[in-house]
Design a protein around this motif. Sequence first.
Motif, short mmCIF file in Angstrom:
data_model
loop_
_atom_site.label_atom_id
_atom_site.label_comp_id
_atom_site.label_asym_id
_atom_site.label_seq_id
_atom_site.Cartn_x
_atom_site.Cartn_y
_atom_site.Cartn_z
N LEU A 15 -6.23 -1.55 -12.97
CA LEU A 15 -4.80 -1.53 -12.65
C LEU A 15 -4.59 -1.42 -11.15
CD1 LEU A 15 -3.55 0.86 -15.49
CD2 LEU A 15 -3.25 -1.62 -15.38
N ARG A 16 -5.39 -0.60 -10.50
CA ARG A 16 -5.24 -0.46 -9.04
C ARG A 16 -5.48 -1.78 -8.33
NH1 ARG A 16 -7.95 2.75 -5.63
NH2 ARG A 16 -9.90 2.88 -6.79
N MET A 17 -6.50 -2.52 -8.76
CA MET A 17 -6.78 -3.82 -8.14
C MET A 17 -5.60 -4.77 -8.28
SD MET A 17 -10.71 -4.83 -9.09
CE MET A 17 -10.65 -6.29 -8.03
N LEU A 18 -5.01 -4.78 -9.48
CA LEU A 18 -3.88 -5.70 -9.71
C LEU A 18 -2.67 -5.28 -8.88
CD1 LEU A 18 -4.37 -6.11 -13.56
CD2 LEU A 18 -4.73 -7.89 -11.82
N ARG A 19 -2.48 -3.97 -8.73
CA ARG A 19 -1.34 -3.50 -7.91
C ARG A 19 -1.55 -3.87 -6.45
NH1 ARG A 19 -2.01 1.80 -10.51
NH2 ARG A 19 -1.01 1.63 -12.56
N VAL A 20 -2.77 -3.74 -5.97
CA VAL A 20 -3.06 -4.13 -4.58
C VAL A 20 -2.80 -5.63 -4.41
CG1 VAL A 20 -4.93 -4.45 -2.90
CG2 VAL A 20 -4.67 -2.25 -4.07
N ARG B 265 0.84 -6.22 -4.22
CA ARG B 265 1.37 -5.70 -2.96
C ARG B 265 1.19 -6.72 -1.83
NH1 ARG B 265 4.85 -3.46 -0.47
NH2 ARG B 265 4.46 -2.09 1.28
N ILE B 266 0.11 -7.45 -1.88
CA ILE B 266 -0.15 -8.46 -0.85
C ILE B 266 0.96 -9.51 -0.83
CG2 ILE B 266 -1.70 -10.40 -0.30
CD1 ILE B 266 -3.92 -8.31 -1.20
N GLY B 267 1.46 -9.84 -2.01
CA GLY B 267 2.54 -10.81 -2.10
C GLY B 267 3.84 -10.28 -1.51
N GLU B 268 3.95 -8.95 -1.37
CA GLU B 268 5.13 -8.38 -0.74
C GLU B 268 4.95 -8.28 0.78
OE1 GLU B 268 5.81 -5.48 -4.64
OE2 GLU B 268 5.28 -4.60 -2.70
N LEU B 269 3.71 -8.10 1.20
CA LEU B 269 3.45 -7.88 2.63
C LEU B 269 3.27 -9.17 3.41
CD1 LEU B 269 0.96 -4.88 2.35
CD2 LEU B 269 3.36 -4.81 3.06
N ARG B 270 2.95 -10.24 2.73
CA ARG B 270 2.70 -11.50 3.42
C ARG B 270 3.53 -12.61 2.78
NH1 ARG B 270 0.65 -8.37 6.39
NH2 ARG B 270 -1.41 -8.45 7.38
N LYS B 271 3.76 -13.69 3.55
CA LYS B 271 4.48 -14.85 3.02
C LYS B 271 3.51 -15.68 2.20
CE LYS B 271 8.50 -14.43 5.26
NZ LYS B 271 9.64 -13.92 4.46
#
Length: 395
Positions: free
Chosen positions: A143-148, A151-157
Amino acid sequence: MMILGNLQVATMSGGYGLVPHAAVMVEHGRIAWVGPEDDLPETAWPRHDMGGRLCTPALIDCHTHAVFAGTRAAEFEMRLQGATYAEIAAMGGGIASTVAATRAATDQALLAATLPRIDEMLAQGVGTVEIKSGYGLDIETELRMLRVARRIGELRKVRVRTTYLGAHAVPPEYRGRPDAYIAEVALPALKVAQTEGLVDAVDGFCEGIAFSPAQIAHVFAQAHKLRLPVKLHAEQLSNSGGAALAARHDALSADHLEYLDAEGVAALAASGTVAVLLPGAYFTLRETQAPPVAALRAAGVPMAVATDLNPGTSPMGSICLAMSMACTLFGLTPEEALLGTTAHAARALGLADLGRIASGFRADLAIWDAEHPAELAWRLGPTPLHARLHDGEFV
Ligand code: DI6
Ligand code: FE
């Protein structure tokens, strides 16, 4: 609303689908019109002159394991001294060593390790990346891997598509008990991940050193119950009938495929499953059997190309290098390679409005300092990206 003018556009419809002296109209994040500049509809939209450059869909890396901690350089040295990938796995190394490092890493450390990998991809014109779990192999770390990844999709275009790969390897605490691992960890973790909205597709590793077709079938059955599409690492090191299994489950893709036989090719063709070719892994493992590209081509199986970015078998984040290798090592044409990182990669992810430049498609575009699209697969080294549009906006 804007017009990109003075372009050479590779629409990727029916091959390159080149339109010289072309313009693209972008509205609300989508392509409103594409065609010869002379036919451009009359509007007052602002026009950007792109200096005659090449425009393609933003590239799509449809198979990565980009979230992981640690390296596998020691294992690389062992392989160079003669140990095989399967032998190292049997000794408790390989995937298991990355699992140990990933479990030990904090979310923050995982994110910090992953972001530069993604940034390298974006600098090469990638606009969509698939990221798999599979280095947790316990419920919490999967679950942690999927959340990370999310999160990348929120931090980068970048569009991130997450794939649950709980059936990647049997972790040490379940050694010799793969069925118990599937029942007690892989299936329950998938259910929780789906409930949390963390999963776009479900994958597995069907191989002697990983899971049997029967074990993978359990995971696929759970995916169907949860209405999630499936894909599979199949026929990478040996032929275990994984591609046919994937085809029976209407998989979006079957990936690797070095040991795919004629029956497997026919199964993929019948189900419309995309064959994802991963030359970085073939190269790194010094594999000598290439996937049956001529047979896939003859059967009309769409072929995609991806980096397989992972620390064990493909420590490579360059999608253009993957395209080059697909040509030199597997015999794809540069046109097939570019289809493999655009239109066919979109299909491997189940994305119907990406990977081509056509009206109604998302305006994820890459603009290159290049005269011909074959240059993207030709060049070994820095990629000639000039600009990228994400959802219709310059990044
Ligand atoms: N096949 C691969 O090439 C990667 N996963 C898989 O199923 C390798 C993963 C690793 O060695 O860490
Ligand atoms: Fe992989």
